[in-house]
Design an enzyme around this catalytic site. Structure first.
Site, mmCIF file in Angstrom:
data_model
loop_
_atom_site.group_PDB
_atom_site.id
_atom_site.type_symbol
_atom_site.label_atom_id
_atom_site.label_comp_id
_atom_site.label_asym_id
_atom_site.label_seq_id
_atom_site.Cartn_x
_atom_site.Cartn_y
_atom_site.Cartn_z
ATOM 1 N N SER A 148 0.682 -1.192 -0.042
ATOM 2 C CA SER A 148 0.068 -0.077 0.032
ATOM 3 C C SER A 148 0.725 1.200 0.133
ATOM 4 O O SER A 148 1.568 1.455 -0.866
ATOM 5 C CB SER A 148 -0.753 -0.110 1.207
ATOM 6 N N GLU A 166 -13.352 11.203 -9.581
ATOM 7 C CA GLU A 166 -13.067 12.393 -10.274
ATOM 8 C C GLU A 166 -11.826 12.373 -10.884
ATOM 9 O O GLU A 166 -11.056 13.528 -11.196
ATOM 10 C CB GLU A 166 -13.442 13.480 -9.557
ATOM 11 N N HIS A 190 -4.348 -0.758 -4.048
ATOM 12 C CA HIS A 190 -5.767 -0.874 -3.865
ATOM 13 C C HIS A 190 -6.450 -0.561 -5.029
ATOM 14 O O HIS A 190 -7.660 -0.185 -5.149
ATOM 15 C CB HIS A 190 -6.500 -0.252 -2.721
#
Length: 290
Positions: A148, A166, A190
């Site tokens: 991560s 967005e 992720h």
């Protein structure tokens, strides 16, 4: 310069043997994916001294370091890697502490946990700890493993902000400098689970030389010689190649407006597939044409 170390970047939610949370002794032997094929097992197998390697868990990115560190120690212990400990650096001055620097020098593997990659780079960037880390990676049989935030921070350029919904509006993706272990790529994590493909699209269209790497959860890349990549783990790796982009409206639109891109190339890797950063050639391990 040939890189002597290995880089293992993981998209988050790495399998740490969550089956062991209950019925510890009874259920532990059942999870063959963890014990034989899991990413942490691969980290151990690739390390200099295998189960006897000195492994340091770096929890700097995490807001819950006292919880996450012991989870990794327990998981690695189930894989018979008991020479492990946690280094929690919470302030920049700690990254110059002689004891911490000596522990880094003696490590065969460092495992950077998830959390906030901007916290990680702002605390460690430009410190003695960072300098030693880069030197060991470039010149020793050493592994940098990051999941991560620890993966996102590994590259020279790093995404640190940008919503999934967005991400193809101009200016929504924020980029800064990472830890600089690998050039010409940018890493997002992720990736499949949080729908972040637009973040890589915007990043790559702004600099098509950079290869976008999207890592699914419990999925990663083993990178050797700084150039040869192998997919590991249970999910997918998405690569975004902008070298053949034919057109875009990027410089013609205002901030916040949608971006158009023509001819953006993507590749999808699963376990054991490989990709060469020099030739940009992908090899599918179980190709139907072989």
């Amino acid at each position: 310069m040939k890189i002597q170390g290995k880089l293992i970047i993981i998209g988050g939610a790495v399998d740490k043997g969550s089956f062991t949370e209950t019925n510890l002794d009874r259920d532990a032997p059942k999870n063959l994916n963890f014990f034989e094929e899991g990413i942490l097992k691969r980290v151990i197998n690739e390390s200099k001294n295998k189960e006897f390697s000195r492994i340091e868990i770096i929890t700097t990115a995490s807001k819950i370091p006292l919880e996450i560190g012991p989870e990794y120690i327990k998981a690695l212990g189930y894989l018979n890697a008991h020479n492990t400990d946690v280094i929690n650096i919470e302030r920049r001055e700690q990254a110059s502490d002689p004891e911490i620097l000596e522990r880094l020098r003696n490590a065969d593997v460092v495992m950077f946990t998830g959390g906030d990659q901007l916290r990680l780079t702002s605390i460690l960037g430009g410190t003695l700890f960072h300098d030693i880390l880069l030197d060991k990676y470039r010149n020793e049989n050493f592994i940098y493993a990051g999941t991560s935030a620890g993966a996102a921070a590994a590259s020279n350029n790093m995404i640190y902000q940008g919503s999934s919904s967005e991400s193809l509006l101009k200016g929504e993706v924020k980029i800064t400098s990472g830890l600089g272990l690998i050039d010409d790529v940018i890493i997002d994590t992720h990736f499949v689970q949080r729908g972040r493909i637009g973040r890589l699209f915007q990043t790559v269209v702004g600099n098509p030389k950079v290869l976008g790497i999207g890592l699914g959860e419990d999925t990663g890349l083993l990178i050797t010689n700084g150039r040869q990549m192998e997919a590991i783990g249970s999910g997918l790796v998405i690569l975004v190649d902008g070298r053949e982009i034919k057109d875009t409206n990027l410089t013609q639109i205002e901030m916040g407006q949608p971006i158009s891109i023509s001819h953006l190339v993507t590749h999808v890797l699963s376990k054991y597939d490989t990709f060469d950063l020099d030739t940009f050639k992908m090899t599918i391990k179980s190709s139907q044409y072989v």
